[in-house]
Design a protein around this motif. Sequence first.
Motif, PDB file in Angstrom:
ATOM      1  N   UNK A  31       0.869  -6.320   9.721  1.00  0.00           N
ATOM      2  CA  UNK A  31      -0.329  -5.748   9.101  1.00  0.00           C
ATOM      3  C   UNK A  31       0.063  -4.654   8.110  1.00  0.00           C
ATOM      4  N   UNK A  32       0.688  -4.999   6.975  1.00  0.00           N
ATOM      5  CA  UNK A  32       1.164  -3.963   6.047  1.00  0.00           C
ATOM      6  C   UNK A  32       0.048  -3.179   5.370  1.00  0.00           C
ATOM      7  N   UNK A  33      -1.169  -3.712   5.336  1.00  0.00           N
ATOM      8  CA  UNK A  33      -2.253  -3.017   4.637  1.00  0.00           C
ATOM      9  C   UNK A  33      -2.924  -1.949   5.486  1.00  0.00           C
ATOM     10  N   UNK A  34      -2.538  -1.819   6.755  1.00  0.00           N
ATOM     11  CA  UNK A  34      -3.149  -0.809   7.605  1.00  0.00           C
ATOM     12  C   UNK A  34      -2.503   0.542   7.379  1.00  0.00           C
ATOM     13  N   UNK A  35      -3.295   1.586   7.422  1.00  0.00           N
ATOM     14  CA  UNK A  35      -2.803   2.954   7.300  1.00  0.00           C
ATOM     15  C   UNK A  35      -2.759   3.575   8.688  1.00  0.00           C
ATOM     16  N   UNK A  71       1.070 -13.665   7.097  1.00  0.00           N
ATOM     17  CA  UNK A  71      -0.046 -14.248   6.350  1.00  0.00           C
ATOM     18  C   UNK A  71      -1.301 -14.274   7.222  1.00  0.00           C
ATOM     19  N   UNK A  72      -1.141 -14.627   8.488  1.00  0.00           N
ATOM     20  CA  UNK A  72      -2.267 -14.658   9.403  1.00  0.00           C
ATOM     21  C   UNK A  72      -2.773 -13.236   9.675  1.00  0.00           C
ATOM     22  N   UNK A  73      -1.870 -12.255   9.687  1.00  0.00           N
ATOM     23  CA  UNK A  73      -2.271 -10.858   9.845  1.00  0.00           C
ATOM     24  C   UNK A  73      -3.192 -10.414   8.721  1.00  0.00           C
ATOM     25  N   UNK A  74      -2.905 -10.847   7.493  1.00  0.00           N
ATOM     26  CA  UNK A  74      -3.787 -10.540   6.358  1.00  0.00           C
ATOM     27  C   UNK A  74      -5.176 -11.130   6.577  1.00  0.00           C
ATOM     28  N   UNK A  75      -5.194 -12.369   7.053  1.00  0.00           N
ATOM     29  CA  UNK A  75      -6.469 -13.039   7.293  1.00  0.00           C
ATOM     30  C   UNK A  75      -7.253 -12.332   8.399  1.00  0.00           C
ATOM     31  N   UNK A  79       1.929 -19.813  14.441  1.00  0.00           N
ATOM     32  CA  UNK A  79       1.120 -18.623  14.719  1.00  0.00           C
ATOM     33  C   UNK A  79      -0.339 -19.024  14.917  1.00  0.00           C
ATOM     34  N   UNK A  80      -1.031 -18.252  15.752  1.00  0.00           N
ATOM     35  CA  UNK A  80      -2.448 -18.507  16.009  1.00  0.00           C
ATOM     36  C   UNK A  80      -3.154 -17.172  16.224  1.00  0.00           C
ATOM     37  N   UNK A  81      -4.429 -17.132  15.846  1.00  0.00           N
ATOM     38  CA  UNK A  81      -5.220 -15.916  16.012  1.00  0.00           C
ATOM     39  C   UNK A  81      -6.620 -16.277  16.459  1.00  0.00           C
ATOM     40  N   UNK A  82      -7.220 -15.363  17.216  1.00  0.00           N
ATOM     41  CA  UNK A  82      -8.622 -15.473  17.613  1.00  0.00           C
ATOM     42  C   UNK A  82      -9.230 -14.091  17.444  1.00  0.00           C
ATOM     43  N   UNK A  83     -10.436 -14.036  16.878  1.00  0.00           N
ATOM     44  CA  UNK A  83     -11.090 -12.765  16.583  1.00  0.00           C
ATOM     45  C   UNK A  83     -12.545 -12.854  17.045  1.00  0.00           C
TER      46      UNK A  83
END
Length: 190
Positions: free
Chosen positions: A39-43, A129-133, A104-108
């Motif tokens: 998650x590079x866009x997180x501060x 890439x999935x972290x960006x999404x 990789x897999x994600x659920x939100x």
Amino acid sequence: MRQRRLTLKTTIERSFCAAIHGIGIEILDDGTVPASRIFPSLNALPRGAATTGSWQIHLSSTTRPLLMRDAPPASALRMRIWPDTDVNCWNDNKGVFHAVVVGAAAALDPQTKQARLCFVSNATYNAERLGRLVSIEVLRAEGRFVIHAGAVKKDGGVVLISGASGMGKSTLASVWACIGDARFMADDRC
């Protein structure tokens, strides 16, 4: 057809607080890959910092292949994350957003404000890439959107300059601000 459910048992090694556009996020990870890489866009924020929203993201890596019981449903949207990552994503009947890419897999879940991202340790590129999404979906769930555009403030309003990568959005926004007719706001994502 039974919906895919991403269930993981992980040992949490670290956690840190972060924010994206003012939305608070706590990332719990297993210590194998720094969350800032996915998650590079997180501060990063100090624990307890004032933010809106309160999301929790569980991040874990495994050396075993991810086992998915079912294929994505026929209604799954296939999208491309620039330049070369194809993702299948869909919402299940409970409103949970799912995304799957090779390794990789994600659920939100917007109701509980929790997300889970699991990836095979040799698939960190796809996990990024999935972290960006996931970040974009958190923003969407909070009623905020990301636009690929440059932006300048002019006459009390904002002008968005959109276009494909390499078309001069940043250059135009910068030049406009340099000549003093507008105030520079963003050069890539607003």
